[in-house]
Design a protein around this motif. Structure first.
Motif, short mmCIF file in Angstrom:
data_model
loop_
_atom_site.label_atom_id
_atom_site.label_comp_id
_atom_site.label_asym_id
_atom_site.label_seq_id
_atom_site.Cartn_x
_atom_site.Cartn_y
_atom_site.Cartn_z
N GLY A 1 62.84 198.84 57.23
CA GLY A 1 63.88 197.82 57.23
C GLY A 1 64.03 197.15 58.59
O GLY A 1 63.74 197.75 59.63
N GLY A 2 64.47 195.91 58.56
CA GLY A 2 64.84 195.21 59.79
C GLY A 2 63.72 194.88 60.75
O GLY A 2 63.93 194.77 61.95
N VAL A 3 62.50 194.70 60.22
CA VAL A 3 61.36 194.42 61.11
C VAL A 3 61.01 192.93 61.18
O VAL A 3 60.00 192.56 61.79
CB VAL A 3 60.11 195.22 60.70
CG1 VAL A 3 60.33 196.71 60.87
CG2 VAL A 3 59.69 194.89 59.28
N GLY A 4 61.81 192.09 60.51
CA GLY A 4 61.56 190.65 60.60
C GLY A 4 60.85 190.04 59.41
O GLY A 4 60.31 188.94 59.50
N LYS A 5 60.87 190.73 58.25
CA LYS A 5 60.23 190.17 57.04
C LYS A 5 60.90 188.85 56.65
O LYS A 5 60.24 187.84 56.43
CB LYS A 5 60.37 191.15 55.86
CG LYS A 5 59.56 192.42 55.99
CD LYS A 5 59.73 193.34 54.78
CE LYS A 5 61.11 193.98 54.67
NZ LYS A 5 61.43 194.93 55.73
N THR A 6 62.22 188.91 56.52
CA THR A 6 62.96 187.73 56.05
C THR A 6 62.88 186.60 57.08
O THR A 6 62.63 185.44 56.72
CB THR A 6 64.42 188.11 55.78
OG1 THR A 6 64.43 189.14 54.79
CG2 THR A 6 65.22 186.92 55.29
N THR A 7 63.05 186.94 58.34
CA THR A 7 63.00 185.94 59.40
C THR A 7 61.63 185.27 59.41
O THR A 7 61.53 184.04 59.54
CB THR A 7 63.27 186.62 60.76
OG1 THR A 7 64.54 187.28 60.68
CG2 THR A 7 63.29 185.62 61.89
N GLN B 1 68.90 192.14 48.46
CA GLN B 1 69.85 191.82 49.54
C GLN B 1 70.12 190.31 49.63
O GLN B 1 71.14 189.90 50.18
CB GLN B 1 69.32 192.29 50.90
CG GLN B 1 69.17 193.79 51.03
CD GLN B 1 68.65 194.19 52.42
OE1 GLN B 1 69.43 194.54 53.30
NE2 GLN B 1 67.36 194.11 52.63
N ARG C 1 60.31 190.52 67.25
CA ARG C 1 61.37 191.06 68.11
C ARG C 1 60.74 191.83 69.28
O ARG C 1 61.19 192.90 69.63
CB ARG C 1 62.31 191.96 67.30
CG ARG C 1 62.93 191.23 66.13
CD ARG C 1 63.69 192.14 65.22
NE ARG C 1 64.85 192.71 65.91
CZ ARG C 1 65.64 193.62 65.37
NH1 ARG C 1 65.42 194.05 64.15
NH2 ARG C 1 66.65 194.08 66.03
N ARG D 1 58.91 186.81 70.27
CA ARG D 1 59.85 187.44 71.21
C ARG D 1 61.23 187.56 70.60
O ARG D 1 61.55 186.91 69.60
CB ARG D 1 59.91 186.61 72.50
CG ARG D 1 58.67 186.79 73.36
CD ARG D 1 58.62 185.77 74.46
NE ARG D 1 58.22 184.46 73.96
CZ ARG D 1 58.01 183.40 74.73
NH1 ARG D 1 58.18 183.48 76.04
NH2 ARG D 1 57.62 182.25 74.20
N ALA E 1 65.14 186.96 70.41
CA ALA E 1 66.07 185.93 70.88
C ALA E 1 67.27 185.86 69.95
O ALA E 1 67.11 185.92 68.73
CB ALA E 1 65.39 184.58 70.96
N GLU F 1 69.52 184.91 64.94
CA GLU F 1 70.70 185.26 64.13
C GLU F 1 71.65 184.09 64.00
O GLU F 1 72.26 183.89 62.95
CB GLU F 1 71.41 186.48 64.72
CG GLU F 1 70.70 187.76 64.33
CD GLU F 1 71.57 189.00 64.47
OE1 GLU F 1 72.68 189.02 63.91
OE2 GLU F 1 71.13 189.93 65.17
N GLN G 1 70.32 181.78 61.36
CA GLN G 1 70.50 182.34 60.02
C GLN G 1 71.96 182.25 59.58
O GLN G 1 72.25 181.93 58.43
CB GLN G 1 70.00 183.79 59.99
CG GLN G 1 68.47 183.86 60.05
CD GLN G 1 67.92 185.23 60.40
OE1 GLN G 1 68.65 186.13 60.79
NE2 GLN G 1 66.61 185.39 60.28
N1 ATP Z 1 62.70 187.59 67.00
C1 ATP Z 1 63.94 188.06 66.78
N2 ATP Z 1 64.83 188.14 67.81
C2 ATP Z 1 66.08 188.61 67.61
N3 ATP Z 1 66.54 189.02 66.45
C3 ATP Z 1 65.73 188.98 65.37
C4 ATP Z 1 64.37 188.50 65.48
N4 ATP Z 1 63.80 188.59 64.27
C5 ATP Z 1 64.74 189.09 63.44
N5 ATP Z 1 65.90 189.32 64.10
C6 ATP Z 1 67.14 189.88 63.57
O1 ATP Z 1 66.89 191.22 63.20
C7 ATP Z 1 67.51 191.54 61.97
C8 ATP Z 1 66.45 191.98 60.97
O2 ATP Z 1 65.58 190.88 60.71
P1 ATP Z 1 65.14 190.54 59.22
O3 ATP Z 1 66.32 190.45 58.34
O4 ATP Z 1 64.23 189.37 59.28
O5 ATP Z 1 64.31 191.86 58.90
P2 ATP Z 1 63.82 192.39 57.46
O6 ATP Z 1 62.57 193.15 57.70
O7 ATP Z 1 63.79 191.28 56.51
O8 ATP Z 1 65.02 193.38 57.09
P3 ATP Z 1 65.21 194.11 55.66
O9 ATP Z 1 64.21 195.20 55.63
O10 ATP Z 1 66.61 194.59 55.66
O11 ATP Z 1 64.96 193.07 54.60
C9 ATP Z 1 68.27 190.30 61.54
O12 ATP Z 1 69.61 190.43 61.94
C10 ATP Z 1 67.60 189.17 62.30
O13 ATP Z 1 68.49 188.13 62.58
#
Ligand code: ATP
Ligand code: MG
Length: 254
Positions: free
Chosen positions: A11-17, A41, A181, A213, A215, A219, A222
């Motif tokens: 979770g939270g590794v930047g998939k959605t971003t 989600q 990130r 990187r 930043a 967020e 988003q």
């Molecule tokens: N490059 C970045 N710099 C700072 N914050 C970031 C960056 N990329 C993502 N984030 C933040 O980190 C969090 C997790 O990112 P994201 O939702 O893209 O991950 P995810 O892998 O989709 O999470 P999940 O597994 O819950 O679906 C979010 O709050 C997002 O705003």
């Protein structure tokens, strides 16, 4: 036409971003893009600012209650989006057993030729939803942070992909690993990056030279339902994602 599943069970590794930025950038470059939110989600739907509350979602589509055309919405930045919400969490139990891995692939069949790219955001698990994404996909993109659990999880992800190749989709291919990130100045990041490089070599999957990187504008963008290029065009992450998409496209054309 390429169908890209963006996946990592961590979770939270930047998939959605990454799904959001990749879709937005490809659209700005003139490609026809469909983004599918396959995560209960609903984060990608929210980032695009589409209605995942009053309008039909991917859940209704996968249950055959609506057609693909009925479930499409256009986001402000021109990307077509199929939204998702928490109802999708029931899918695992509700999908009938036979062929359940193929539901998404069947659903997008009637519309897929309208697009150059279909980008699928997946949930943080290797369950039936992610397997549906792998079955529908031509390629898989793995975003990861430089965290030790994220790095070691890639091996498990590769085992799932191998099994999908065997039973559901022989042609699916992991196109690459993208560091997100990332803070190159932090020592642990360097160590984990080296470990990930070993894993990538072991499973024969390349790592993108570009890394994204960290930043805070990510967020903020988003929260404002805007893509990073509209919200903060001159930011470091906007630059990083542009460079990543250039590298991504070079990989596609080779
Ligand atoms: N490059 C970045 N710099 C700072 N914050 C970031 C960056 N990329 C993502 N984030 C933040 O980190 C969090 C997790 O990112 P994201 O939702 O893209 O991950 P995810 O892998 O989709 O999470 P999940 O597994 O819950 O679906 C979010 O709050 C997002 O705003
Ligand atoms: Mg997500």
């Amino acid at each position: 036409m390429k169908v890209i599943a963006v996946a990592n069970q961590k979770g939270g590794v930047g998939k959605t971003t990454t799904s959001h930025a990749l879709s937005a950038r490809l659209c700005k470059l003139g490609f026809k893009v469909l983004a599918i939110d396959l995560d209960p989600q609903g984060n990608l739907s929210s980032a695009f600012g589409v209605d995942n509350y009053n309008k039909p979602t991917i859940y209704n589509l996968m249950k055959n209650e609506v057609t693909a055309k009925e479930v499409l919405q256009q986001a402000q930045n021109g990307v077509d989006v199929i939204p998702s919400n928490i109802m999708l969490a029931g899918c695992e139990q509700e999908l009938s057993h036979t062929g359940k891995e193929h539901r998404l692939k069947e659903c997008i069949e009637p519309i897929k030729n309208n697009y150059d790219f279909i980008i699928i955001d997946t949930p943080p698990s290797l369950g039936v939803l992610t397997v549906n994404a792998f079955t529908a996909a031509s390629d898989i993109l793995i975003p990861t942070t430089a965290g030790i659990f994220a790095a070691t999880g890639i091996n498990q992800l590769n085992i799932t992909v191998t099994s999908v190749k065997k039973y559901c989709n022989p042609n699916v291919n992991i196109m690459g690993i993208l560091f997100t990130r990332f803070n190159p100045r932090v020592n642990i990041s360097k160590q984990v990056k080296e470990l990930t490089e070993e894993i990538s070599e072991f499973i024969s999957v390349p790592i993108y030279k570009t890394y994204i990187r960290s930043a805070i504008v990510i967020e903020e963008a988003q929260a404002n339902h805007r893509d990073i290029f509209d919200y903060a065009e001159n930011s470091t992450v906007s630059e990083d994602y542009k460079n990543f998409v250039d590298e991504f496209l070079k990989g596609i054309n080779n």
